[in-house]
Design a protein around this motif. Sequence first.
Motif, PDB file in Angstrom:
ATOM      1  N   ILE A  98     -17.512 123.951  15.073  1.00 59.84           N
ATOM      2  CA  ILE A  98     -17.134 123.115  16.228  1.00 59.84           C
ATOM      3  C   ILE A  98     -16.039 122.113  15.872  1.00 59.84           C
ATOM      4  O   ILE A  98     -16.093 121.465  14.831  1.00 59.84           O
ATOM      5  N   LYS A  99     -15.081 121.988  16.799  1.00 64.57           N
ATOM      6  CA  LYS A  99     -14.054 120.940  16.725  1.00 64.57           C
ATOM      7  C   LYS A  99     -14.182 120.107  17.985  1.00 64.57           C
ATOM      8  O   LYS A  99     -14.594 120.641  19.024  1.00 64.57           O
ATOM      9  N   PHE A 100     -13.795 118.842  17.936  1.00 57.41           N
ATOM     10  CA  PHE A 100     -13.891 117.996  19.134  1.00 57.41           C
ATOM     11  C   PHE A 100     -12.510 117.517  19.566  1.00 57.41           C
ATOM     12  O   PHE A 100     -11.703 117.125  18.731  1.00 57.41           O
ATOM     13  N   VAL A 101     -12.266 117.556  20.874  1.00 52.61           N
ATOM     14  CA  VAL A 101     -11.100 116.870  21.431  1.00 52.61           C
ATOM     15  C   VAL A 101     -11.611 116.013  22.588  1.00 52.61           C
ATOM     16  O   VAL A 101     -12.729 116.219  23.066  1.00 52.61           O
ATOM     17  N   TYR A 102     -10.777 115.075  23.025  1.00 57.25           N
ATOM     18  CA  TYR A 102     -11.273 114.100  24.007  1.00 57.25           C
ATOM     19  C   TYR A 102     -10.506 114.117  25.317  1.00 57.25           C
ATOM     20  O   TYR A 102      -9.293 114.246  25.348  1.00 57.25           O
ATOM     21  N   GLN A 103     -11.265 113.981  26.386  1.00 58.20           N
ATOM     22  CA  GLN A 103     -10.688 113.776  27.714  1.00 58.20           C
ATOM     23  C   GLN A 103     -11.461 112.582  28.279  1.00 58.20           C
ATOM     24  O   GLN A 103     -12.601 112.727  28.704  1.00 58.20           O
ATOM     25  N   ASN A 104     -10.844 111.423  28.233  1.00 56.48           N
ATOM     26  CA  ASN A 104     -11.635 110.235  28.589  1.00 56.48           C
ATOM     27  C   ASN A 104     -11.707 109.935  30.079  1.00 56.48           C
ATOM     28  O   ASN A 104     -12.554 109.168  30.515  1.00 56.48           O
ATOM     29  N   LYS A 105     -10.803 110.551  30.851  1.00 56.34           N
ATOM     30  CA  LYS A 105     -10.912 110.421  32.312  1.00 56.34           C
ATOM     31  C   LYS A 105     -11.158 111.811  32.874  1.00 56.34           C
ATOM     32  O   LYS A 105     -10.376 112.731  32.584  1.00 56.34           O
ATOM     33  N   PRO A 106     -12.197 111.971  33.695  1.00 54.53           N
ATOM     34  CA  PRO A 106     -12.493 113.311  34.223  1.00 54.53           C
ATOM     35  C   PRO A 106     -11.527 113.699  35.348  1.00 54.53           C
ATOM     36  O   PRO A 106     -11.869 113.665  36.523  1.00 54.53           O
ATOM     37  N   LEU A 107     -10.316 114.092  34.958  1.00 54.85           N
ATOM     38  CA  LEU A 107      -9.288 114.407  35.957  1.00 54.85           C
ATOM     39  C   LEU A 107      -9.378 115.843  36.477  1.00 54.85           C
ATOM     40  O   LEU A 107      -8.594 116.251  37.314  1.00 54.85           O
ATOM     41  N   GLY A 108     -10.318 116.599  35.917  1.00 52.08           N
ATOM     42  CA  GLY A 108     -10.504 117.982  36.379  1.00 52.08           C
ATOM     43  C   GLY A 108     -10.528 118.977  35.222  1.00 52.08           C
ATOM     44  O   GLY A 108     -10.105 118.649  34.111  1.00 52.08           O
ATOM     45  N   THR A 109     -11.014 120.193  35.517  1.00 53.96           N
ATOM     46  CA  THR A 109     -11.159 121.208  34.452  1.00 53.96           C
ATOM     47  C   THR A 109      -9.806 121.576  33.840  1.00 53.96           C
ATOM     48  O   THR A 109      -9.713 121.814  32.635  1.00 53.96           O
ATOM     49  N   GLY A 110      -8.761 121.614  34.672  1.00 56.08           N
ATOM     50  CA  GLY A 110      -7.429 121.972  34.167  1.00 56.08           C
ATOM     51  C   GLY A 110      -6.954 120.943  33.155  1.00 56.08           C
ATOM     52  O   GLY A 110      -6.442 121.294  32.079  1.00 56.08           O
ATOM     53  N   ASP A 111      -7.152 119.682  33.477  1.00 54.86           N
ATOM     54  CA  ASP A 111      -6.760 118.612  32.560  1.00 54.86           C
ATOM     55  C   ASP A 111      -7.585 118.686  31.265  1.00 54.86           C
ATOM     56  O   ASP A 111      -7.055 118.454  30.176  1.00 54.86           O
ATOM     57  N   ALA A 112      -8.860 119.050  31.401  1.00 57.30           N
ATOM     58  CA  ALA A 112      -9.721 119.188  30.207  1.00 57.30           C
ATOM     59  C   ALA A 112      -9.177 120.289  29.295  1.00 57.30           C
ATOM     60  O   ALA A 112      -9.039 120.103  28.082  1.00 57.30           O
ATOM     61  N   VAL A 113      -8.816 121.421  29.888  1.00 55.26           N
ATOM     62  CA  VAL A 113      -8.299 122.548  29.101  1.00 55.26           C
ATOM     63  C   VAL A 113      -7.008 122.149  28.378  1.00 55.26           C
ATOM     64  O   VAL A 113      -6.797 122.481  27.208  1.00 55.26           O
ATOM     65  N   LEU A 114      -6.174 121.397  29.072  1.00 53.70           N
ATOM     66  CA  LEU A 114      -4.888 120.968  28.494  1.00 53.70           C
ATOM     67  C   LEU A 114      -5.070 120.195  27.171  1.00 53.70           C
ATOM     68  O   LEU A 114      -4.203 120.213  26.306  1.00 53.70           O
ATOM     69  N   ARG A 115      -6.216 119.517  27.024  1.00 52.88           N
ATOM     70  CA  ARG A 115      -6.481 118.758  25.780  1.00 52.88           C
ATOM     71  C   ARG A 115      -6.538 119.670  24.550  1.00 52.88           C
ATOM     72  O   ARG A 115      -6.503 119.203  23.426  1.00 52.88           O
ATOM     73  N   THR A 116      -6.696 120.977  24.756  1.00 52.35           N
ATOM     74  CA  THR A 116      -6.842 121.886  23.606  1.00 52.35           C
ATOM     75  C   THR A 116      -5.521 122.591  23.252  1.00 52.35           C
ATOM     76  O   THR A 116      -5.492 123.450  22.374  1.00 52.35           O
ATOM     77  N   LYS A 117      -4.467 122.182  23.932  1.00 52.04           N
ATOM     78  CA  LYS A 117      -3.157 122.853  23.801  1.00 52.04           C
ATOM     79  C   LYS A 117      -2.706 123.038  22.345  1.00 52.04           C
ATOM     80  O   LYS A 117      -2.227 124.092  21.974  1.00 52.04           O
ATOM     81  N   ASN A 118      -2.861 121.992  21.539  1.00 51.54           N
ATOM     82  CA  ASN A 118      -2.359 122.078  20.164  1.00 51.54           C
ATOM     83  C   ASN A 118      -3.324 122.747  19.196  1.00 51.54           C
ATOM     84  O   ASN A 118      -3.017 122.886  18.012  1.00 51.54           O
ATOM     85  N   ILE A 119      -4.469 123.125  19.684  1.00 51.07           N
ATOM     86  CA  ILE A 119      -5.469 123.736  18.788  1.00 51.07           C
ATOM     87  C   ILE A 119      -5.482 125.258  18.916  1.00 51.07           C
ATOM     88  O   ILE A 119      -5.766 125.968  17.965  1.00 51.07           O
ATOM     89  N   ILE A 120      -5.160 125.736  20.127  1.00 46.54           N
ATOM     90  CA  ILE A 120      -5.230 127.183  20.369  1.00 46.54           C
ATOM     91  C   ILE A 120      -4.091 127.896  19.639  1.00 46.54           C
ATOM     92  O   ILE A 120      -2.915 127.547  19.801  1.00 46.54           O
ATOM     93  N   LYS A 121      -4.484 128.888  18.813  1.00 45.51           N
ATOM     94  CA  LYS A 121      -3.478 129.561  17.966  1.00 45.51           C
ATOM     95  C   LYS A 121      -3.013 130.900  18.548  1.00 45.51           C
ATOM     96  O   LYS A 121      -1.837 131.209  18.539  1.00 45.51           O
ATOM     97  N   ASP A 122      -3.981 131.693  19.015  1.00 46.84           N
ATOM     98  CA  ASP A 122      -3.630 133.062  19.431  1.00 46.84           C
ATOM     99  C   ASP A 122      -3.161 133.117  20.882  1.00 46.84           C
ATOM    100  O   ASP A 122      -3.251 132.132  21.603  1.00 46.84           O
ATOM    101  N   LYS A 123      -2.737 134.323  21.302  1.00 46.93           N
ATOM    102  CA  LYS A 123      -2.217 134.489  22.662  1.00 46.93           C
ATOM    103  C   LYS A 123      -3.287 134.317  23.734  1.00 46.93           C
ATOM    104  O   LYS A 123      -2.987 133.993  24.878  1.00 46.93           O
ATOM    105  N   PHE A 124      -4.541 134.610  23.373  1.00 48.32           N
ATOM    106  CA  PHE A 124      -5.643 134.486  24.333  1.00 48.32           C
ATOM    107  C   PHE A 124      -6.810 133.721  23.717  1.00 48.32           C
ATOM    108  O   PHE A 124      -7.008 133.764  22.505  1.00 48.32           O
ATOM    109  N   PHE A 125      -7.568 133.045  24.549  1.00 46.62           N
ATOM    110  CA  PHE A 125      -8.771 132.335  24.089  1.00 46.62           C
ATOM    111  C   PHE A 125      -9.856 132.447  25.161  1.00 46.62           C
ATOM    112  O   PHE A 125      -9.579 132.776  26.315  1.00 46.62           O
ATOM    113  N   LEU A 126     -11.074 132.146  24.737  1.00 44.95           N
ATOM    114  CA  LEU A 126     -12.219 132.221  25.651  1.00 44.95           C
ATOM    115  C   LEU A 126     -12.568 130.817  26.131  1.00 44.95           C
ATOM    116  O   LEU A 126     -12.483 129.863  25.356  1.00 44.95           O
TER     117      LEU A 126
END
Length: 271
Positions: A98-126
Amino acid sequence: MIKQAIIPLAGLGTRLLPLTSVFAKELLPINGKPGIEYILDECIEAGIKEVVFIISKKKMMIKKYFYNDNFYKKIIKKKKDPRTLKEYKKILKYKKIIKFVYQNKPLGTGDAVLRTKNIIKDKFFLMLLPDDLIVKKNCSKSMIQIHKKYKSSVMASMNVSKKTVSRWGIYKLKKKIDKNNFLIEDVIEKPSIKEAPSNKAVIGRYILPKKIFAKLLSQKPGKNGEIHITDSIQTLIKENQKFIAHNFSGKYLDCGSMNGYIKSAIEISKL
Ligand code: UTP
């Protein structure tokens, strides 16, 4: 291969108030085991090697659950109880991936996903939504197989009653691929009965392309002023990115509402 999964956990959980005013709903036990552990087990069994938790400061309890080593070490030393040792080993196994990233304001699921932008390595993720448990058959594993076969994005899907369409992302079917898999023409977040193109809902399992981050960066707030992942998926579909809806064969349990949570616990206790 899909090696990374993300789990948005930074929402407010208002449907489970008052519990969620002090407690993270994902740690609530379902037949003696926190909901989030069912999700982690599904990931591990599906071959996922890294799971990114998107949490908020208000949900630090989730991190603490996996990072309480001194507490365990003291108890194990003092009590030499085999059960505690076994539970601690299980926690350590989860913690490793497990790795943790933070979204301190609940601006929506899309904004939550965006927090992982720099962690995702491959072309697709689950992505898995922790309120949506799917038992009896590993949905993520089946979706990864579909992804491998068609080299496309995949979303779990299920027919819902027309009356409830406004609770889900609802998609329009373009073409039937086979008995359980369908090519998607469009998807709409929480449509009214009138707006809904069908009664086919997207359930909380997604194989998404890394390309989605570029869309999320410019995604405008949608329904209820939130940035929805569904809206960026819609943009990608309109740009001809292939999305397949997979009618999963496991049993869906909704743990996000109080009624659903109670029913899910009863269902799982019967397995
Ligand atoms: P929901 O829309 O179901 O919201 O989020 P919620 O906060 O969990 O629950 P209610 O509706 O207030 O009762 C779907 C998933 O996305 C996460 C949530 O934690 C949940 O797992 N989420 C939602 C975020 O991580 N960030 C957000 O800004 C919104």
